[in-house]
Design an enzyme around this catalytic site. Structure first.
Site, PDB file in Angstrom:
ATOM      1  N   ASP A 188       1.039  -1.144  -0.235  1.00 26.48           N
ATOM      2  CA  ASP A 188      -0.091  -0.129   0.196  1.00 26.48           C
ATOM      3  C   ASP A 188       1.258   1.307   0.155  1.00 26.48           C
ATOM      4  OD1 ASP A 188      -2.878   2.082   0.745  1.00 26.48           O
ATOM      5  OD2 ASP A 188      -1.581   1.455   2.734  1.00 26.48           O
TER       6      ASP A 188
ATOM      7  N   ASP B  36      -0.415   5.106   1.174  1.00 27.42           N
ATOM      8  CA  ASP B  36      -1.110   6.590   1.855  1.00 27.42           C
ATOM      9  C   ASP B  36      -0.710   5.654   3.152  1.00 27.42           C
ATOM     10  OD1 ASP B  36      -0.728   8.667   0.276  1.00 27.42           O
ATOM     11  OD2 ASP B  36      -2.468   7.441   0.008  1.00 27.42           O
TER      12      ASP B  36
ATOM     13  N   ASP C  99      -1.307  -0.123   5.565  1.00 25.55           N
ATOM     14  CA  ASP C  99      -1.791   0.069   7.485  1.00 25.55           C
ATOM     15  C   ASP C  99      -2.881   0.091   7.602  1.00 25.55           C
ATOM     16  OD1 ASP C  99      -2.322   2.238   5.388  1.00 25.55           O
ATOM     17  OD2 ASP C  99      -3.118   3.184   6.865  1.00 25.55           O
TER      18      ASP C  99
END
Length: 225
Positions: A9, A11, A169
């Protein structure tokens, strides 16, 4: 040589984009007459593709208003990037890990809710075009947590699920990885909490890039055993 694929991922995982995302959500909301979201509300939708994220954020808004909000959000990011003082910040250790993986023969993929324009900007800003072997984003197919982005990374790179891990995250990343039957590593420094990552099915949660490097080494040892 056994294939190994690490799908990242962006961001909240590689790039600390918490400030710009909240600012863009705030400016976009104000531009279309919606209540700007506080961070605690906004953090729950980061990782989804933009329109779906805004629909979750403001379910009372109709499709036309959501489209207008998405447009203003994108315009805010264009303004940010037009400012010569604007800098996107990498989490400490992010680039070193990517470079190490590439040097050691890993395949590196991307699965992000960003638009294709946003992906291209990240690749150009950080000089990562030669690091990533495949990139999939919110413009390419179903949004997270659908497994599409992970399974497409695996398909185009010729790697099976047992050789693949997803690093992210957000709970969406963990659920996406699980649906794709990949190994799910959650990182605690982004938008979602350790408790949320664990509840979403993370196989493992790490707290800095040194710990992530150890998890990657352990995965590699299992994958080639």
């Amino acid at each position: 040589m056994s294939l190994k694929l690490a799908v990242f991922d962006v961001d909240g995982t590689l790039v600390d984009s918490r400030g710009p995302i909240l600012q863009a959500l705030t400016e976009g909301a104000k531009a279309v007459g919606l209540e700007p979201p506080p961070y605690e509300e906004a953090r729950h939708i980061v990782g989804l593709s933009l329109v779906e994220a805004l629909q979750h954020l403001r379910p009372e808004a109709d499709a036309a208003l959501i489209d207008a909000y998405a447009h203003e959000y994108k315009q805010a990011f264009l303004r940010f990037h037009a400012d010569p003082d604007f800098r996107e910040i990498l989490y400490p250790g992010a680039e070193a890990t990517l470079l190490r993986l590439k040097a050691e023969g890993w395949l590196i993929g991307m699965a992000t809710g960003k638009s294709r324009r946003g992906v291209n900007r990240v690749l150009d800003v950080f000089g990562w075009r030669d690091l990533f072997d495949a990139t999939y984003c919110g413009d390419d197919g179903p949004s997270k947590p659908h497994p599409f982005m992970v399974t497409e990374n695996m398909r185009v790179l010729g790697v099976d699920a047992a050789q693949t891990l997803m690093i992210g995250d957000a709970s969406f990343d963990m659920r996406m990885a699980r649906e794709a039957r990949a190994y799910a590593i959650g990182v605690s420094w982004g938008f979602h909490t350790v408790e949320e990552l664990d509840a979403a099915g993370a196989h493992q949660i790490v707290h800095d890039f040194n710990e992530l490097d150890g998890a990657l080494n352990a995965f590699e040892a299992r994958a080639v055993a």
